[in-house]
Design an enzyme around this catalytic site. Structure first.
Site, mmCIF file in Angstrom:
data_model
loop_
_atom_site.group_PDB
_atom_site.id
_atom_site.type_symbol
_atom_site.label_atom_id
_atom_site.label_comp_id
_atom_site.label_asym_id
_atom_site.label_seq_id
_atom_site.Cartn_x
_atom_site.Cartn_y
_atom_site.Cartn_z
ATOM 1 N N ASP A 145 9.144 2.634 1.723
ATOM 2 C CA ASP A 145 8.118 3.520 2.345
ATOM 3 C C ASP A 145 7.809 3.087 3.636
ATOM 4 O O ASP A 145 7.228 1.967 4.008
ATOM 5 C CB ASP A 145 6.892 3.051 1.550
ATOM 6 C CG ASP A 145 5.552 3.753 1.801
ATOM 7 O OD1 ASP A 145 5.522 4.202 2.900
ATOM 8 O OD2 ASP A 145 4.470 3.719 1.003
ATOM 9 N N PHE A 200 1.179 -1.247 0.042
ATOM 10 C CA PHE A 200 0.069 0.085 0.028
ATOM 11 C C PHE A 200 0.801 1.024 -0.054
ATOM 12 O O PHE A 200 1.928 1.387 0.915
ATOM 13 C CB PHE A 200 -0.857 -0.072 1.345
ATOM 14 C CG PHE A 200 -1.999 1.238 1.087
ATOM 15 C CD1 PHE A 200 -3.083 0.972 0.407
ATOM 16 C CD2 PHE A 200 -1.763 2.379 1.627
ATOM 17 C CE1 PHE A 200 -4.093 2.038 0.118
ATOM 18 C CE2 PHE A 200 -2.655 3.493 1.458
ATOM 19 C CZ PHE A 200 -3.781 3.173 0.824
ATOM 20 N N LYS A 202 2.563 9.940 8.313
ATOM 21 C CA LYS A 202 1.780 9.653 9.516
ATOM 22 C C LYS A 202 2.461 10.350 10.743
ATOM 23 O O LYS A 202 1.971 11.337 11.205
ATOM 24 C CB LYS A 202 1.988 8.112 9.583
ATOM 25 C CG LYS A 202 0.749 7.433 8.475
ATOM 26 C CD LYS A 202 0.281 6.444 8.788
ATOM 27 C CE LYS A 202 -0.458 5.571 7.736
ATOM 28 N NZ LYS A 202 -1.894 5.748 7.842
#
Ligand SMILES: Cc1ncc(COP(=O)(O)O)c(C=O)c1O
Length: 397
Positions: free
Chosen positions: A220, A135, A249
């Site tokens: 990532d 993702f 995040k």
């Protein structure tokens, strides 16, 4: 229907599948706890989807935001910015000497930046290899990078040049490399795909392939970075330093930020006009991020996150031993964990935990994901695990 549920159903496009009468409306947070608009208290094992690494409303973050907001909120990137420059310095010195940062506002945006950098790096090399079940975000380039067709189907045609290999299968990656390959991009721990941790041989092997073939290795770390594994970056758990790492995040303490950190010699590929963001590196957000980084860098902080990860692992393995009809397998590292279920009970467990005052996350039908704040105490951790255990016990009756 409550007031906010009614407003939401009338005015907000329904992309999040909130459930009226069940999904809480959270109005306040402190440390490991959040409260809803009826005053109900929840222990938060989700941390706003891996964002609140230092808990809700950490005083250092609140203080930094308030101070900066009273002084200067926004300038645009046409001007130098003090918090942005200081944040870049701390990110680079803690990540890769000689590196440089590009700031944006989210994980998807910094992954876009990484994809653009990789494509510009060498003429004729435009292909990017990512993993199935990965993702990387929701923009057109990042859904293309995301190796899950459910995120891609309605939006085709996708970007050219992406292909997908199997996570933890080095040969499958190597087989896709050709003379047009620009980069390999993976999450060292796949988060949305169900918390799958890279194996040592796999991730170190990817580093070797990329160095040998002269292609970029992009990690990532939007979800698994920022101390979640007990190290600042997940990749520090292996001997595999990327050419680019993307983070978002947890970095902003709850405010939107993303950072792409590129190693030398890739720091000069993007030039003025190649990429930009109006809000990227905004003074308030960078002040919040500096406060978060200072908490994480305090002596013993990351080591304590690692210890708490051991506590969760031991407890979830105990559940597997005690309740084999329900729980089958633990995955994770530090405070990014998943409990795999034998039956499709994830949604039911999620619902019952919420009712019991514990916020967790269900991925699909059979995976429970736990992402508590790194600041959580061992007692709070145990309290939450006790709620989860009592829910499993009731389901067994
Ligand atoms: C690994 C990873 N990359 C990228 C993203 C996208 O981040 P954002 O929602 O901030 O765009 C996410 C979000 O869950 C993620 O987990």
């Amino acid at each position: 229907m409550g007031k906010y549920e009614e407003l939401e159903s009338k005015y907000i496009i329904n992309t999040y599948n909130r459930q009226p009468g069940f999904t809480p409306c959270l109005v306040r947070g402190e440390g490991s706890y959040a409260w809803d608009d009826h005053g109900k208290k929840y222990l938060d094992f989700l941390s706003g989807l891996a964002v609140n690494v230092v808990g809700h409303c950490h005083p250092a973050v609140v203080g930094a935001i308030s101070k900066q907001a009273a002084m200067l909120i926004h300038t645009s990137n046409l001007y130098y910015g003090a918090p942005q420059a200081e944040l870049a310095e701390i990110l680079v010195t803690k990540t890769m000497e000689g590196g440089k940062v590009f700031f944006a506002n989210s994980g998807a945006e910094v992954n876009e930046a990484a994809i653009k950098l990789a494509r510009k790096n060498k003429k004729g090399r435009y292909k990017i290899i990512t993993a199935h079940q990965s993702f990387h975000g929701r923009t057109m380039a990042t859904i293309t990078a995301t190796g899950q067709s459910k995120y891609q189907e309605p939006f085709k045609p996708l970007l050219d040049g992406f292909s997908y290999a199997s996570f933890n299968d080095l040969d499958s990656f190597e087989a896709l490399v050709d003379e047009q390959t620009a980069a390999i991009m993976i999450e060292p721990i796949q988060g949305e795909g169900g918390v799958h941790v890279a194996e040592k041989d796999f991730i170190e092997g990817l580093r070797e392939i990329c160095s040998r073939e002269n292609i970029l290795l992009i990690f990532d770390e939007v979800q698994c970075g920022m101390g979640r594994t007990g190290k600042l970056w997940a990749f520090e758990n292996w001997n595999a330093v990327p050419d680019i790492v993307t983070v978002a995040k947890g970095l902003g303490g709850g405010l939107p930020i993303g950072a792409m950190i590129a190693a030398e010699p890739y720091t000069e590929i993007l030039q003025p006009g190649d990429h930009a963001s109006t809000f990227g590196g905004n003074p308030v957000v960078c002040s919040a991020a500096l406060a978060v980084m200072r908490v994480l860098m305090a002596d013993g902080f990351l080591a304590s996150a690692k210890d708490k990860g051991v506590l969760i692992k031991n407890e979830l393995e105990r559940f597997i031993h005690l309740y084999p009809e329900v729980a089958s397998n633990f995955r994770g590292l530090g405070l990014i964990c998943a409990l795999e279920l034998k039956q499709p009970l994830a949604k039911k467990i999620h619902e019952r935990c919420t009712v019991g005052g514990l916020l967790i996350n269900a991925i699909g039908d059979t995976t429970i994901r736990l992402l508590p704040p790194l600041t959580i105490s061992e007692e709070e951790l145990q309290d939450g695990l006790n709620i989860l255990e009592s829910v499993i016990k009731v389901l067994l009756k």
